[in-house]
Design a protein around this motif. Structure first.
Motif, PDB file in Angstrom:
ATOM      1  N   LEU A   1     -23.801  14.890  19.629  1.00 13.78           N
ATOM      2  CA  LEU A   1     -24.480  15.153  20.656  1.00 13.78           C
ATOM      3  C   LEU A   1     -25.924  16.123  20.230  1.00 13.78           C
TER       4      LEU A   1
ATOM      5  N   ILE B   1     -29.004  15.693  22.820  1.00 16.68           N
ATOM      6  CA  ILE B   1     -28.196  16.016  24.075  1.00 16.68           C
ATOM      7  C   ILE B   1     -27.989  17.444  24.150  1.00 16.68           C
TER       8      ILE B   1
ATOM      9  N   ALA C   1     -28.240  15.138  30.087  1.00 17.22           N
ATOM     10  CA  ALA C   1     -27.737  13.848  29.453  1.00 17.22           C
ATOM     11  C   ALA C   1     -28.685  12.662  29.667  1.00 17.22           C
TER      12      ALA C   1
ATOM     13  N   ALA D   1     -32.130  13.181  28.086  1.00 13.66           N
ATOM     14  CA  ALA D   1     -32.446  13.112  26.686  1.00 13.66           C
ATOM     15  C   ALA D   1     -31.983  11.539  26.378  1.00 13.66           C
TER      16      ALA D   1
END
Length: 83
Positions: free
Chosen positions: A32, A37, A55, A58
């Motif tokens: 991530l 994210i 999320a 991003a």
């Protein structure tokens, strides 16, 4: 366009596994971070917590600008240039 008003505010563990291709929270957090994210670690069990909107934002930003962040390869090739 599907109605997302009933979508949970956080990504499910299955969605996290699908995005990161990892099952352990430590490994998920690394992926991530690499993807940009934003995420948090749960203070009790250490699981990864990711907001759905963050999320989506991003991932959308990453795909909206093709070629952004690309650098010249060590072999001299620059894939961001067009012929």
């Amino acid at each position: 366009m599907p109605d997302d008003s009933n979508a949970p505010i956080l990504l499910t563990p299955e969605e996290l596994q699908r995005i990161t291709k990892r099952t352990r929270p430590t490994a998920q957090a690394r992926v991530l971070e690499h993807l940009g994210i934003p995420h948090l670690r749960h203070p009790i069990d250490g699981s990864v917590v990711v907001g759905r909107e963050a999320a989506l934002k991003a991932l959308t930003a990453a795909t909206d600008t093709p070629g952004a962040g690309r650098q010249e390869a060590s072999n001299g090739l620059n894939w961001s240039k067009h012929a």
